[in-house]
Design an enzyme around this catalytic site. Sequence first.
Site, PDB file in Angstrom:
ATOM      1  N   ASP A  80     -39.293  24.648 -32.918  1.00 59.69           N
ATOM      2  CA  ASP A  80     -39.445  26.036 -32.513  1.00 59.69           C
ATOM      3  C   ASP A  80     -38.067  26.095 -31.678  1.00 59.69           C
ATOM      4  O   ASP A  80     -37.553  25.216 -31.125  1.00 59.69           O
ATOM      5  CB  ASP A  80     -40.721  26.549 -32.111  1.00 59.69           C
ATOM      6  CG  ASP A  80     -41.093  25.209 -31.307  1.00 59.69           C
ATOM      7  OD1 ASP A  80     -40.495  24.614 -30.381  1.00 59.69           O
ATOM      8  OD2 ASP A  80     -42.329  25.134 -31.058  1.00 59.69           O
ATOM      9  N   ASP A 117     -55.545  26.307 -26.710  1.00 56.00           N
ATOM     10  CA  ASP A 117     -56.337  27.286 -27.823  1.00 56.00           C
ATOM     11  C   ASP A 117     -56.172  26.917 -29.257  1.00 56.00           C
ATOM     12  O   ASP A 117     -56.335  27.617 -30.399  1.00 56.00           O
ATOM     13  CB  ASP A 117     -55.504  28.848 -27.915  1.00 56.00           C
ATOM     14  CG  ASP A 117     -53.896  28.858 -27.844  1.00 56.00           C
ATOM     15  OD1 ASP A 117     -53.220  27.832 -28.099  1.00 56.00           O
ATOM     16  OD2 ASP A 117     -53.369  29.886 -27.650  1.00 56.00           O
ATOM     17  N   HIS A 125     -53.224  25.998 -30.722  1.00 53.52           N
ATOM     18  CA  HIS A 125     -51.939  26.484 -31.657  1.00 53.52           C
ATOM     19  C   HIS A 125     -51.177  25.094 -31.883  1.00 53.52           C
ATOM     20  O   HIS A 125     -51.177  24.291 -31.079  1.00 53.52           O
ATOM     21  CB  HIS A 125     -51.078  27.578 -30.928  1.00 53.52           C
ATOM     22  CG  HIS A 125     -50.156  27.280 -29.621  1.00 53.52           C
ATOM     23  ND1 HIS A 125     -50.770  27.344 -28.349  1.00 53.52           N
ATOM     24  CD2 HIS A 125     -49.241  26.425 -29.573  1.00 53.52           C
ATOM     25  CE1 HIS A 125     -49.883  26.896 -27.574  1.00 53.52           C
ATOM     26  NE2 HIS A 125     -48.974  26.232 -28.172  1.00 53.52           N
ATOM     27  N   GLU A 143     -49.731  31.040 -32.786  1.00 54.63           N
ATOM     28  CA  GLU A 143     -51.065  31.337 -32.109  1.00 54.63           C
ATOM     29  C   GLU A 143     -52.019  31.521 -32.904  1.00 54.63           C
ATOM     30  O   GLU A 143     -52.093  31.625 -34.117  1.00 54.63           O
ATOM     31  CB  GLU A 143     -50.502  32.552 -31.279  1.00 54.63           C
ATOM     32  CG  GLU A 143     -49.228  32.334 -30.265  1.00 54.63           C
ATOM     33  CD  GLU A 143     -49.488  31.488 -28.930  1.00 54.63           C
ATOM     34  OE1 GLU A 143     -50.631  30.880 -28.988  1.00 54.63           O
ATOM     35  OE2 GLU A 143     -48.597  31.596 -28.225  1.00 54.63           O
TER      36      GLU A 143
END
Length: 261
Positions: free
Chosen positions: A67, A136, A138, A143
Site C-alpha cells: 500500500d 479491527d 484490516h 478496512e
Amino acid sequence: MEVVIVPDAEAGGELVARGIADLLRRKPRALLGVATGSTPLPVYEALATLVRAGLADMSQARIAQLDEYVGLPSGHPESYRSVLLREVVGPLGLRPDAFMGPDGTSPDLPAACAAYDTALADAGGVDLQLLGIGTDGHIGFNEPCSSLASRTRVKTLTHQTRADNARFFDGDIGQVPQHVITQGIGTILEARHLVLLATGKGKAEAIASAVEGPVAAVCPASALQMHPHVTVVVDEPAASGLRLAGYFRHAYANKPAWQGL
C-alpha cells in the site's frame, strides 16, 4: 490455514526469515510482497542477518509494496516507499530497480491502481506476501466491510487507523493522510503464499476472528481462510483468544519436516 504460535516477535521474525531464505533458494527471482509498520521489522532484521552470514541470497529478489499513502511525495520520510527503502531495500542490499509500488501522487488515481494490479501480474505474481493485521481485522488498508473481491484501489482511512499511525507523524493525526492506495483483498489473495504476523495482546481479538470466526467483510483478514496456503505467525499474547490454540501447537510440533513454512 496454518497457525504457528511463537514465544515472541523475535522468534517469529526468525521463523519467517528462514522461510523466505528457503523460497529464494528455490526461486532466486521471487517477488516478495512487503508490508510496513512495526510488526514485520523482526522479519527484515532476521533476513538481513541471514544475508550478512551468507545464508540468504537476495541479489535477484524483487519486492512489491502492499500500500501507499495518497498525496505524500515519494521522497517524504513517511511515504511507504521511503520507509521500505530504509527498512528493506537498503539493509537487504536489493537493487532499487527491484522495487515496485503504486503511485500515490498520480493525477489519475484509479488508473494508477489498475496499472499496479497489471504490473504485479506482468511480474509473474507475488510469491510470498507479508501481512500485518489491524486491531479491527484490516489487512493492507482494507478496512472493515471492504469487498472480499476488491482490487487495488483508493481507500479512506478510519479515524482509528489514522490515530494508530500518528506516531509516525510526530503524534499529529492531522498530518496523517486521509486516503491510501491499497492492494485489495482479491489482489492479496492472488499471492501464492500469505504470511500474516501479529504480536501483542491488542491483536488477540482480531486474530481469533480472522482464524476461527466466520468469513465476513467486517473482519477483512477472515478472507484469508479461503486461500490455499496461509501461515499465521503469532506470539503468545496475540494467540490468547484462540480456542484451538492447543491443536495449533500440536499440529505444528508434529508437522512433517519436508513441508517447510
